[in-house]
Design an enzyme around this catalytic site. Structure first.
Site, PDB file in Angstrom:
ATOM      1  N   ARG A 179      -9.279  -7.770   9.925  1.00  0.00           N
ATOM      2  CA  ARG A 179      -9.033  -8.807   8.933  1.00  0.00           C
ATOM      3  C   ARG A 179      -9.926 -10.028   9.172  1.00  0.00           C
ATOM      4  O   ARG A 179      -9.560 -11.155   8.822  1.00  0.00           O
ATOM      5  CB  ARG A 179      -7.547  -9.180   8.967  1.00  0.00           C
ATOM      6  N   CYS A 184      -4.877 -16.873  14.932  1.00  0.00           N
ATOM      7  CA  CYS A 184      -4.433 -16.097  16.088  1.00  0.00           C
ATOM      8  C   CYS A 184      -4.617 -16.935  17.349  1.00  0.00           C
ATOM      9  O   CYS A 184      -5.360 -17.915  17.339  1.00  0.00           O
ATOM     10  CB  CYS A 184      -5.254 -14.814  16.224  1.00  0.00           C
ATOM     11  N   LYS A 239      -3.162   4.895   6.435  1.00  0.00           N
ATOM     12  CA  LYS A 239      -3.293   5.530   7.754  1.00  0.00           C
ATOM     13  C   LYS A 239      -3.181   7.048   7.625  1.00  0.00           C
ATOM     14  O   LYS A 239      -2.210   7.552   7.069  1.00  0.00           O
ATOM     15  CB  LYS A 239      -2.191   5.017   8.676  1.00  0.00           C
ATOM     16  N   ASP A 258     -11.804   0.458  12.592  1.00  0.00           N
ATOM     17  CA  ASP A 258     -12.180   0.377  11.182  1.00  0.00           C
ATOM     18  C   ASP A 258     -13.673   0.081  11.042  1.00  0.00           C
ATOM     19  O   ASP A 258     -14.292  -0.485  11.939  1.00  0.00           O
ATOM     20  CB  ASP A 258     -11.373  -0.729  10.491  1.00  0.00           C
ATOM     21  N   CYS A 275     -11.819  -7.437  14.718  1.00  0.00           N
ATOM     22  CA  CYS A 275     -10.669  -7.660  13.838  1.00  0.00           C
ATOM     23  C   CYS A 275     -10.898  -7.068  12.443  1.00  0.00           C
ATOM     24  O   CYS A 275     -11.883  -7.377  11.779  1.00  0.00           O
ATOM     25  CB  CYS A 275     -10.395  -9.155  13.710  1.00  0.00           C
ATOM     26  N   ARG A 286       0.809  -1.205   0.000  1.00  0.00           N
ATOM     27  CA  ARG A 286       0.000   0.000   0.000  1.00  0.00           C
ATOM     28  C   ARG A 286       0.853   1.271   0.000  1.00  0.00           C
ATOM     29  O   ARG A 286       0.466   2.292  -0.515  1.00  0.00           O
ATOM     30  CB  ARG A 286      -0.914  -0.015   1.246  1.00  0.00           C
ATOM     31  N   TYR A 287       2.011   1.182   0.629  1.00  0.00           N
ATOM     32  CA  TYR A 287       2.907   2.336   0.780  1.00  0.00           C
ATOM     33  C   TYR A 287       4.147   2.106  -0.070  1.00  0.00           C
ATOM     34  O   TYR A 287       4.503   0.968  -0.361  1.00  0.00           O
ATOM     35  CB  TYR A 287       3.296   2.503   2.254  1.00  0.00           C
ATOM     36  N   ASP A 295      -7.478   4.605   9.522  1.00  0.00           N
ATOM     37  CA  ASP A 295      -7.078   3.913   8.303  1.00  0.00           C
ATOM     38  C   ASP A 295      -8.202   4.197   7.316  1.00  0.00           C
ATOM     39  O   ASP A 295      -9.325   3.706   7.490  1.00  0.00           O
ATOM     40  CB  ASP A 295      -6.883   2.412   8.564  1.00  0.00           C
ATOM     41  N   ARG A 333       7.291  -0.158   1.785  1.00  0.00           N
ATOM     42  CA  ARG A 333       7.112  -1.243   2.749  1.00  0.00           C
ATOM     43  C   ARG A 333       5.899  -2.095   2.405  1.00  0.00           C
ATOM     44  O   ARG A 333       4.949  -1.618   1.783  1.00  0.00           O
ATOM     45  CB  ARG A 333       6.983  -0.701   4.174  1.00  0.00           C
ATOM     46  N   CYS A 346     -10.028 -11.188  18.297  1.00  0.00           N
ATOM     47  CA  CYS A 346     -10.585  -9.899  18.698  1.00  0.00           C
ATOM     48  C   CYS A 346     -11.858  -9.687  17.886  1.00  0.00           C
ATOM     49  O   CYS A 346     -11.836  -9.805  16.660  1.00  0.00           O
ATOM     50  CB  CYS A 346      -9.613  -8.765  18.392  1.00  0.00           C
TER      51      CYS A 346
HETATM   52  C1  PLP Z   1      -0.091  -0.216   8.804  1.00  0.00           C
HETATM   53  C2  PLP Z   1       0.437  -0.725   7.550  1.00  0.00           C
HETATM   54  C3  PLP Z   1       1.795  -0.653   7.258  1.00  0.00           C
HETATM   55  C4  PLP Z   1       2.803  -0.080   8.211  1.00  0.00           C
HETATM   56  O1  PLP Z   1       2.577   1.289   8.399  1.00  0.00           O
HETATM   57  P1  PLP Z   1       3.549   2.134   9.328  1.00  0.00           P
HETATM   58  O2  PLP Z   1       2.877   3.463   9.449  1.00  0.00           O
HETATM   59  O3  PLP Z   1       4.869   2.201   8.631  1.00  0.00           O
HETATM   60  O4  PLP Z   1       3.657   1.422  10.624  1.00  0.00           O
HETATM   61  C5  PLP Z   1       2.217  -1.130   6.040  1.00  0.00           C
HETATM   62  N1  PLP Z   1       1.347  -1.634   5.146  1.00  0.00           N
HETATM   63  C6  PLP Z   1       0.035  -1.697   5.387  1.00  0.00           C
HETATM   64  C7  PLP Z   1      -0.867  -2.233   4.341  1.00  0.00           C
HETATM   65  C8  PLP Z   1      -0.471  -1.241   6.601  1.00  0.00           C
HETATM   66  O5  PLP Z   1      -1.786  -1.332   6.850  1.00  0.00           O
END
Ligand code: PLP
Length: 411
Positions: free
Chosen positions: A158, A149, A361, A317, A156, A136-137, A354, A140, A153
């Site tokens: 997910r 799990c 986020k 969420d 959740c 998504r980012y 989110d 990372r 929760c």
């Molecule tokens: C939360 C999340 C991350 C990590 O986000 P950080 O702000 O770097 O902790 C990475 N990918 C996805 C899809 C997420 O939901």
């Protein structure tokens, strides 16, 4: 009644309730007093003896409410019921609004879905280049390793895939996920989550971490887990010694209420911290659980005592069937307002939403900047006092006058 709960607006919180909330207590043995220490302290025993059926739950908790009874009857068609014995012991059976109880015991409200609620509220599936990997980012990825799990929760995010109650049939193929990362040199940070990665055996987890460490452009590894809270017995010295080989490795735990931080959890967190693993915490803002400044303050202060940095507070969420657990953003902002300046900066997490549908986020903060233009910034502090800061001279202004903004309302 839980004396420290002010969810219904009674009893203004006092310093003494803060200190009471911060006391470390053992989860105790509860209903399992005849179990040997060796069994009780064995994480596989805890897993094997989880509460997973309505019958077990009724036997251990005759005070089940009609909402819980009906919810549990239907639970395994949505998100499975599972509670570890050590976590179950934290429930106050006399308190219908017990903050532990609401997190793990299903309620019939879970079956009510509002039009704006979703099964994949963060749009993860639409950002999955290969199954089990969410990119998504830019730099990372979220690497989902399992759909299991230690306990589930009820809110959740997910729940569409976790516990396989909805037949999502999640079977990540590590080779494909790893291949994607190899082919994407921009991925410098891999976050293992699921499901809970620490449910894997040491060997399986070590195999996975080894393969990821073998990728040159992966600088940073992290694990998202609630195991230290649900199953502190899993945090063995052997696990910590194994994890230690993969630095820099961070762990984000998930706790919502100070009562979850028992002496057993504190000791498990100490083992991780002693292995050099920086620890963060993620909380979800939940109605009747932690939508209260005193509860949240006790949680974040207690986390620091466990060497855990409060990292995020998530607005809950819009997951299907979570309306009864969602607190308002107004409440979240009020809590942030009550933390910033009032307690250690390290204890103050970032509050985020989110963004529904996959926006990622987004930080949400109380307004401390009252107005700002090219020449000055008017700010207020945590006490509400107003200050003016003369803006640094800037020959090439970063923003034009038309972009100036004024925040109209004073919180
Ligand atoms: C939360 C999340 C991350 C990590 O986000 P950080 O702000 O770097 O902790 C990475 N990918 C996805 C899809 C997420 O939901």
């Amino acid at each position: 009644m839980n004396e420290t709960s002010s969810a219904n607006g009674e009893e203004p919180p006092s310093g003494s309730s803060l200190n009471a909330l911060k006391e470390f207590k053992s989860a105790g043995r509860g209903f399992w007093s005849d179990v040997s220490d060796a069994d009780w302290n064995n994480w596989r025993w805890q897993l094997k003896h989880r509460i997973t059926s309505l019958e077990q739950l009724q036997r251990l908790m005759p005070s089940l409410t009609p909402e819980e009874y009906a919810g549990t009857k239907l639970a395994n068609t949505k998100l499975a019921l599972a509670i570890t014995p050590c976590f179950f012991n934290l429930i106050d059976p006399a308190d219908e609004n017990c903050p532990i109880r609401r997190q793990v015991i299903p309620r019939v409200e879970e079956t009510h879905t509002a039009p704006w609620e979703m099964s994949d509220p963060c749009g993860e599936d639409s950002h999955s280049p290969v199954p089990g990997l969410v990119h998504r980012y830019p730099d990372r990825v979220l690497f989902l390793v399992t759909d299991r799990c230690a306990a589930y929760c009820r809110y959740c995010t997910r729940s569409r895939l976790v516990s396989n109650a909805t037949g999502y049939d999640f079977h990540p193929e590590f080779d494909r996920q790893i291949q994607y990362i190899i082919e994407h040199p921009e991925v410098r940070d891999v976050l293992l989550s699921g499901g809970d990665p620490l449910l894997f055996s040491d060997e399986k987890l070590e195999y996975l971490l080894n393969r990821l460490r073998g990728i040159k452009h992966v600088e940073f590894l992290r694990i998202g887990t609630r195991i230290p809270v649900f199953l502190p017995q899993r945090i063995t010295p052997e696990l910590c010694a194994m994890l230690k080989q993969f630095h820099p490795l961070f762990i984000s735990i998930h706790s919502n209420h100070p009562r979850e931080l028992t002496t057993e959890v504190r000791d498990a967190l100490a083992r991780l911290a002693d292995a050099g693993i920086p620890l963060g915490n993620q909380s979800v803002l939940l109605k009747h659980v932690n939508d209260d400044v005193t509860v949240m303050k006790a949680l974040v202060q207690k986390l620091l005592m466990c060497r855990v940095k409060p990292y995020y507070i998530y607005q809950c969420d819009l997951i299907s069937g979570s309306a009864h657990l969602r607190a308002s953003v107004r409440k979240g902002l009020e809590i942030m307002e009550g933390l910033r300046g009032h307690t250690t900066g390290y204890a103050v997490p970032q509050y985020v939403i989110d963004a529904p549908g996959g926006g990622g986020k987004v930080p949400v903060n109380p307004n401390y900047v009252l107005s700002r233009n090219a020449d000055r910034v008017v700010i207020r502090n945590f006490e509400g006092k107003v200050f003016e800061y003369v803006e640094a001279a800037n020959t090439s202004p970063r923003y034009k006058a038309s972009e100036d903004f004024v925040v109209p309302e004073l919180v």
